[in-house]
Design an enzyme around this catalytic site. Structure first.
Site, mmCIF file in Angstrom:
data_model
loop_
_atom_site.group_PDB
_atom_site.id
_atom_site.type_symbol
_atom_site.label_atom_id
_atom_site.label_comp_id
_atom_site.label_asym_id
_atom_site.label_seq_id
_atom_site.Cartn_x
_atom_site.Cartn_y
_atom_site.Cartn_z
ATOM 1 N N ARG A 35 0.855 -1.210 0.145
ATOM 2 C CA ARG A 35 0.045 0.149 0.013
ATOM 3 C C ARG A 35 1.002 1.276 0.131
ATOM 4 O O ARG A 35 0.403 2.333 -0.639
ATOM 5 C CB ARG A 35 -1.137 0.019 1.138
ATOM 6 C CG ARG A 35 -1.967 -0.855 1.146
ATOM 7 C CD ARG A 35 -3.050 -0.849 2.162
ATOM 8 N NE ARG A 35 -4.365 -1.413 1.729
ATOM 9 C CZ ARG A 35 -5.515 -1.540 2.504
ATOM 10 N NH1 ARG A 35 -5.197 -1.254 3.828
ATOM 11 N NH2 ARG A 35 -6.436 -2.163 2.039
ATOM 12 N N LYS A 196 -18.638 -18.095 1.800
ATOM 13 C CA LYS A 196 -20.009 -18.009 1.937
ATOM 14 C C LYS A 196 -20.816 -17.129 0.797
ATOM 15 O O LYS A 196 -20.253 -16.184 0.116
ATOM 16 C CB LYS A 196 -20.512 -16.953 3.286
ATOM 17 C CG LYS A 196 -20.035 -18.021 4.389
ATOM 18 C CD LYS A 196 -20.449 -17.175 5.699
ATOM 19 C CE LYS A 196 -20.506 -17.905 7.060
ATOM 20 N NZ LYS A 196 -20.667 -17.158 8.064
ATOM 21 N N GLY A 352 -9.829 -9.414 -0.136
ATOM 22 C CA GLY A 352 -8.813 -9.550 0.695
ATOM 23 C C GLY A 352 -8.041 -11.135 0.219
ATOM 24 O O GLY A 352 -7.000 -11.031 0.408
ATOM 25 N N GLY A 375 -12.654 -4.425 1.166
ATOM 26 C CA GLY A 375 -14.181 -4.175 1.267
ATOM 27 C C GLY A 375 -14.521 -3.100 0.208
ATOM 28 O O GLY A 375 -15.627 -3.057 -0.369
HETATM 29 C C1 3PG Z 1 -8.759 -1.877 4.974
HETATM 30 O O1 3PG Z 1 -7.797 -2.392 5.213
HETATM 31 O O2 3PG Z 1 -9.618 -2.637 4.847
HETATM 32 C C2 3PG Z 1 -9.030 -0.578 4.971
HETATM 33 O O3 3PG Z 1 -7.882 0.475 5.335
HETATM 34 C C3 3PG Z 1 -10.195 0.121 5.752
HETATM 35 O O4 3PG Z 1 -9.993 -0.246 6.903
HETATM 36 P P1 3PG Z 1 -11.334 -0.172 7.932
HETATM 37 O O5 3PG Z 1 -12.065 -1.708 7.416
HETATM 38 O O6 3PG Z 1 -10.993 -0.247 9.142
HETATM 39 O O7 3PG Z 1 -12.248 0.754 7.724
#
Ligand code: 3PG
Ligand code: MG
Length: 395
Positions: A35, A196, A352, A375
């Site tokens: 990142r 899921k 992820g 997310g």
């Molecule tokens: C992540 O790693 O998913 C992002 O940096 C967002 O973090 P958060 O889910 O704690 O908002």
């Protein structure tokens, strides 16, 4: 709307929201600098223009000002990755921080302390956003990983700036996703995996309008197989999602999307690396056994579809790749995507777990683009507009 390239940063200070929410070990060492590397092009462009850079980020989800969430821990890796001396200030708003930003020498970088040390950040507090806005002349949002959060530094802050834009990373993420979701080239194939169905329903519903092939792998496949009358033994099934699975299959047929489910699986007699294993037809798994990876015929049939695709989206592994005996399917699928990419397809990996898999098996360089957002990526695939993106676009 201005792009980063349109703005000349000479003698200006850019306040850049980055996502330096990087994994740290118990000694505060950064495990993965992806990142930080991903934000480098934006930062370097601004410095080369003759501007100064103030970087702000969150790290983790601190309850209060816990030291283990301090961004001071990453100052050294940030300096190293960027190749520019980075200064640190142990707060993110107020006079001390404003002075530190003002006193930056040309070509210097200032990293602020964790934004989430203030509750106001996640609450999207206007006053807090306004205080942050005093730290720069131009607002640049390059934090794709946090673009789905309507926080002070990602969203609310935008209105306090005349000049604002996406950074190169955020723009590239948007472009890559658009390339997949509104492609003129065909066939478009999405490979969805993971445990899921319930976490991917909205994604599936949204992408049925955009893809020609949908490959469903991983744990979520068993809910579909069982709903169709198959015997899945002790495999993971979301009993209450079976009807929905059938509806998805019907909708796909109506829309002319070809769905591909596993035909055979690597099965195990327990959820363990040490389990006894075997190969079984996916719709005839014996009681006491569970499917934990794609079998050889499945890999072959998925590979055939992937090899003919021009656009490939991969979200979610096809097996429990974290355990060695069940990693083969995910590795093979990754390799096939890599070969298709080499032959001219565009491949986007997001989410992820699939990103972790691609990194673990060193397949990153073989993909066209690997997203930095988990997310955020999922929400875009669900067809949602992200607040961090909207705040800049709608201006
Ligand atoms: C992540 O790693 O998913 C992002 O940096 C967002 O973090 P958060 O889910 O704690 O908002
Ligand atoms: Mg998260």
């Amino acid at each position: 709307m201005k792009t980063l390239k349109d703005i000349d940063f000479k003698n200006k200070t850019a306040l850049i929201r980055v996502d330096f929410n990087v994994p740290l070990d118990e000694n505060g060492n950064v495990g993965d600098t992806t990142r930080i590397e991903a934000a480098k092009p934006t930062i370097i462009k601004i410095l080369e223009d003759g501007g100064n850079v103030v970087l702000m980020s969150h790290l983790g989800r601190p309850e209060n000002k816990e030291a283990k969430f301090s961004l001071e821990q990453i100052v050294k890796p940030v300096s190293e990755v960027l190749g520019v001396e980075t200064r640190f200030v142990n707060d993110c708003v107020g006079e001390k921080v404003e002075n530190a930003a003002k006193n930056l020498k040309k070509g210097e970088i200032l990293l602020l302390e964790n934004l989430r040390y203030y509750k106001e950040e996640t609450k999207g507090d206007e006053k807090f956003a306004e205080s942050l806005s005093k730290l720069g002349d131009v607002y640049v949002n390059d934090a794709f990983g946090t673009a789905h959060r309507a926080h002070a530094s990602t969203t609310i802050i935008a209105k306090f700036f005349e000049e604002k834009c996406f950074g190169f990373l955020l723009q590239k993420e948007i472009d890559s996703l658009n390339k997949v979701l509104s492609s003129a080239e065909k066939p478009v194939t999405a490979i969805l995996g993971g445990a899921k169905v319930s976490s991917k329903i909205t994604v599936i519903e949204n992408i049925l309008d955009k893809v020609d092939h949908l490959i469903i792998g991983g744990g979520m496949a068993f809910t579909f197989i069982k709903a169709r009358g198959g015997k899945v033994g002790d495999s993971l099934v979301e009993e209450d999602k079976q009807e929905l699975a059938l509806e998805i299959l019907k909708k796909a047929e109506e829309k002319g999307v070809q769905i591909h489910l596993p035909v055979d699986s690597v099965i195990a007699d327990s959820f363990s690396e040490k389990a006894m294993t075997n190969i079984s037809e996916t719709n005839n798994i014996p009681e006491g056994w569970m499917g934990l990876d794609a079998g050889p015929k499945t890999i072959e049939s998925f590979s055939e579809v992937i090899s003919k695709s021009k656009i490939i989206l991969w979200n979610g592994p096809v097996g429990v790749f974290e355990m060695e005996p069940f990693s083969n399917g995910t590795i093979k699928i990754g390799e096939v995507i890599g070969r298709a990419t080499e032959n001219g397809a565009f491949s986007l990996v997001g989410g992820g777990d699939s990103v972790s898999a691609v990194k673990q098996f060193k397949l990153e360089d073989q993909m066209s683009y690997v997203s930095t957002g988990g997310g955020a990526m999922l929400e875009m695939l669900e067809g949602k507009s992200l607040p961090g993106i909207k705040a800049i676009e709608n201006d």
